[in-house]
Design an enzyme around this catalytic site. Structure first.
Site, PDB file in Angstrom:
ATOM      1  N   ASP A 146       8.760  -0.302  -4.330  1.00  0.00           N
ATOM      2  CA  ASP A 146       7.590  -0.532  -5.186  1.00  0.00           C
ATOM      3  C   ASP A 146       7.118   0.759  -5.843  1.00  0.00           C
ATOM      4  O   ASP A 146       6.265   0.722  -6.744  1.00  0.00           O
ATOM      5  CB  ASP A 146       6.447  -1.163  -4.390  1.00  0.00           C
ATOM      6  CG  ASP A 146       6.076  -0.365  -3.153  1.00  0.00           C
ATOM      7  OD1 ASP A 146       6.910  -0.288  -2.241  1.00  0.00           O
ATOM      8  OD2 ASP A 146       4.957   0.188  -3.103  1.00  0.00           O
ATOM      9  N   ASN A 147       7.677   1.900  -5.429  1.00  0.00           N
ATOM     10  CA  ASN A 147       7.374   3.182  -6.074  1.00  0.00           C
ATOM     11  C   ASN A 147       8.553   3.691  -6.892  1.00  0.00           C
ATOM     12  O   ASN A 147       8.612   4.873  -7.230  1.00  0.00           O
ATOM     13  CB  ASN A 147       7.000   4.236  -5.027  1.00  0.00           C
ATOM     14  CG  ASN A 147       5.672   3.940  -4.368  1.00  0.00           C
ATOM     15  OD1 ASN A 147       4.792   3.336  -4.964  1.00  0.00           O
ATOM     16  ND2 ASN A 147       5.528   4.340  -3.116  1.00  0.00           N
ATOM     17  N   ASP A 206      -9.538  -1.989   1.268  1.00  0.00           N
ATOM     18  CA  ASP A 206     -10.870  -2.042   0.648  1.00  0.00           C
ATOM     19  C   ASP A 206     -10.804  -1.901  -0.868  1.00  0.00           C
ATOM     20  O   ASP A 206     -11.817  -2.002  -1.551  1.00  0.00           O
ATOM     21  CB  ASP A 206     -11.793  -0.966   1.237  1.00  0.00           C
ATOM     22  CG  ASP A 206     -11.272   0.453   1.061  1.00  0.00           C
ATOM     23  OD1 ASP A 206     -10.340   0.663   0.257  1.00  0.00           O
ATOM     24  OD2 ASP A 206     -11.800   1.366   1.721  1.00  0.00           O
ATOM     25  N   ARG A 210      -5.402  -2.022  -5.123  1.00  0.00           N
ATOM     26  CA  ARG A 210      -6.570  -1.205  -5.455  1.00  0.00           C
ATOM     27  C   ARG A 210      -6.431  -0.635  -6.865  1.00  0.00           C
ATOM     28  O   ARG A 210      -6.924   0.458  -7.149  1.00  0.00           O
ATOM     29  CB  ARG A 210      -6.756  -0.085  -4.441  1.00  0.00           C
ATOM     30  CG  ARG A 210      -5.575   0.864  -4.296  1.00  0.00           C
ATOM     31  CD  ARG A 210      -5.971   2.058  -3.472  1.00  0.00           C
ATOM     32  NE  ARG A 210      -4.861   3.002  -3.317  1.00  0.00           N
ATOM     33  CZ  ARG A 210      -4.991   4.251  -2.934  1.00  0.00           C
ATOM     34  NH1 ARG A 210      -6.191   4.737  -2.685  1.00  0.00           N
ATOM     35  NH2 ARG A 210      -3.952   5.044  -2.799  1.00  0.00           N
ATOM     36  N   ASP A 220       3.144   7.510  -8.000  1.00  0.00           N
ATOM     37  CA  ASP A 220       2.490   7.469  -6.693  1.00  0.00           C
ATOM     38  C   ASP A 220       2.644   8.795  -5.957  1.00  0.00           C
ATOM     39  O   ASP A 220       3.688   9.093  -5.385  1.00  0.00           O
ATOM     40  CB  ASP A 220       3.003   6.324  -5.819  1.00  0.00           C
ATOM     41  CG  ASP A 220       2.013   6.019  -4.683  1.00  0.00           C
ATOM     42  OD1 ASP A 220       1.215   6.900  -4.347  1.00  0.00           O
ATOM     43  OD2 ASP A 220       2.045   4.893  -4.157  1.00  0.00           O
ATOM     44  N   ARG A 240      -4.771   6.287 -14.546  1.00  0.00           N
ATOM     45  CA  ARG A 240      -3.357   6.649 -14.596  1.00  0.00           C
ATOM     46  C   ARG A 240      -2.732   6.116 -15.890  1.00  0.00           C
ATOM     47  O   ARG A 240      -2.948   4.974 -16.274  1.00  0.00           O
ATOM     48  CB  ARG A 240      -2.620   6.087 -13.380  1.00  0.00           C
ATOM     49  CG  ARG A 240      -1.155   6.461 -13.326  1.00  0.00           C
ATOM     50  CD  ARG A 240      -0.584   6.361 -11.929  1.00  0.00           C
ATOM     51  NE  ARG A 240      -0.502   5.005 -11.429  1.00  0.00           N
ATOM     52  CZ  ARG A 240      -0.158   4.700 -10.165  1.00  0.00           C
ATOM     53  NH1 ARG A 240       0.106   5.663  -9.300  1.00  0.00           N
ATOM     54  NH2 ARG A 240      -0.101   3.453  -9.768  1.00  0.00           N
TER      55      ARG A 240
END
Length: 472
Positions: A244-245, A117, A86, A254, A168
């Site tokens: 992944d963070n 989504d 996203r 995040d 960001r």
């Protein structure tokens, strides 16, 4: 205005070309004028209508090559293929040889969206804006927030929310998970290309050196230790420390289920999805160590052609992590205690104090400010013989250099943090269109070390039921 070295210097397997999906009725909700000025954005970016069109994804930014990045990751210890589900990287702002990613978060479905989504809620994007800016002012390496744009569309989660897109800013979005992706799904040649790119981006002094993969790994370790020590300093709990963070740049990234600890306890957890306490406050150093071991595994082919020798080399480095962390942690905590001339035996003062604070559930932030001003009021603590003894020994250590000690206390102990109840109140009001509490809190958080601010009190029982969520 924008460049995209990630797109230009890495194989196409590391990304998917993807423009942001336009939204129905964009509305600029929050814009960080100071950050725009700090980044030397062109004058056009002060034009609200243009900025809104660019940052909603409804109009292309000049020179942008929008992509969704590919990466993998261990989520709660389980490996999976991921990617920007996203988020869209528009490109990079270049200022004084430093590149800053400009990414739109909540900008629609991508190749990596899986069943998501691709959108984000206004509530969660305002939360990231607020916390990331608070972290910046606390002096902690972090991604920044340039803007939040309302989409004019609804987003379905447990119920319908207002949709929004966050812009960001980051030194990069390279993650441990990016290296996992390269190691598992790509060739050793592509892994080497990723390493070379990462070094050019974050460790340019290493270019051309021998044994560069190991030196890069050691640099990442160094940045991650500094980062988690900062988190421990202010009572920050990330809440979802998946690989992944874990940023190669050493930035906090995040801000989904994160929160700040009020009453001190090492096992504090607020994340609704962390049911086993994997990412509890006191576990954060161990998890960083674990995540770095994952990075080490991804780098093995670049460390030595003989895998056994490569493993021996990285294990030797990883085995140094606990002592490296311990040394920096205790130095930081002694700074919080105002002990300028530190001795090895002073570590006992930290250990004993943490036990007392946990037993009495003392507010972590307020305690250190009160100690600095000799204004502790918690009766149970003051009457505890162990604390009376502790305070006398602390005073003797502090008096080795009082002026420097007080300076250290002022620099390392915030008076104001994003208290959970204030964050929730500000966000609920903001989503309802009332921005004053949000802006007022943001202003207070921009001066967290200002000594003229009164201590923050937490409503009784608030944290007992408080939970944070991912927003996805």
């Amino acid at each position: 205005m924008l460049e995209n070295s990630y797109h230009d210097q890495l194989p196409s397997s590391f990304y998917s070309e993807q423009a942001p999906v336009p939204v129905a009725a964009p509305e600029m909700f929050v814009y960080n004028h100071q950050l725009a000025a700090d980044l030397d954005l062109p004058a056009d970016w002060q034009d609200a209508k243009k900025a809104m069109a660019w940052l909603s994804g409804n109009m292309a930014v000049a020179d942008s090559q929008p992509i969704a990045q590919a990466y993998a990751g261990h989520q709660f210890g389980h490996f999976t293929m991921l990617g920007d589900g996203r988020a869209i990287l528009l490109g990079e702002i270049v200022k004084e040889d430093q590149r800053y990613d400009m990414q739109l978060k909540g900008s629609g479905r991508t190749l990596f969206s899986r069943k998501g989504d691709g959108r984000a809620t206004l509530y969660s994007m305002l939360r990231e804006y607020l916390i990331s800016e608070a972290m910046h002012h606390l002096g902690i390496p972090t991604t920044r927030s340039l803007a939040v744009v309302k989409s004019g569309e609804k987003v379905q989660r447990e119920y319908q929310h207002e949709g929004a897109i966050l812009t960001r800013i980051a030194k990069s979005h390279l993650r441990v998970g990016t290296f996992e992706f390269a190691r598992v799904y790509r060739s050793d040649e592509e892994l080497k290309q990723l390493l070379d790119y990462s070094i050019q981006r974050h460790d340019p002094s290493l270019v051309g050196q021998e044994d560069v993969a190991m030196k890069f790994f050691q640099s990442v370790i160094d940045r991650q230790i500094d980062l988690v020590v900062h988190w421990m300093r202010v009572g920050f709990i990330h809440g979802v420390m998946n690989t992944d963070n874990t940023s190669i740049a050493g930035e906090s990234i995040d801000y989904g289920p994160c929160a700040f600890m009020n009453a001190y306890h090492p096992d504090t957890v607020f994340s609704s999805i962390d049911r086993q306490g994997r990412y509890a406050y006191s576990n954060q150093p161990r998890i960083v160590h674990w995540n770095l071991a994952v990075l080490a595994n991804a780098l093995l082919p670049l460390l030595d052609q003989d895998e056994k020798k490569a493993i021996e080399r990285v294990e030797a480095v990883l085995n140094e992590f606990p002592e490296m962390y311990r040394a920096r942690y205790f130095s930081m905590m002694l700074n919080k205690l105002g002990i300028a001339q530190q001795k090895p035996d002073d570590a006992v003062l930290v250990q004993e104090l943490m036990q007392l604070l946990a037993e009495h559930r003392i507010d972590y932030t307020n305690f250190f400010v009160s100690l600095r001003h000799d204004s502790i009021t918690e009766k149970a603590l003051l009457e505890d013989e162990r604390f009376i003894s502790w305070k006398q020994r602390w005073k003797e250590a502090h008096e080795r250099d009082v002026p420097k000690g007080l300076q250290l206390m002022d620099e390392n102990n915030p008076v104001v943090i994003p208290r959970n109840h204030l964050v929730e109140q500000a966000l609920e009001e903001a989503v309802d269109g009332k921005m004053k509490p949000f802006n007022d809190l943001l202003e207070k958080l921009s001066q967290p070390y200002a000594q003229d601010q009164s201590l923050q009190e937490v409503p009784e029982g608030f944290d007992r039921l408080y939970q944070t969520y991912c927003g996805t």
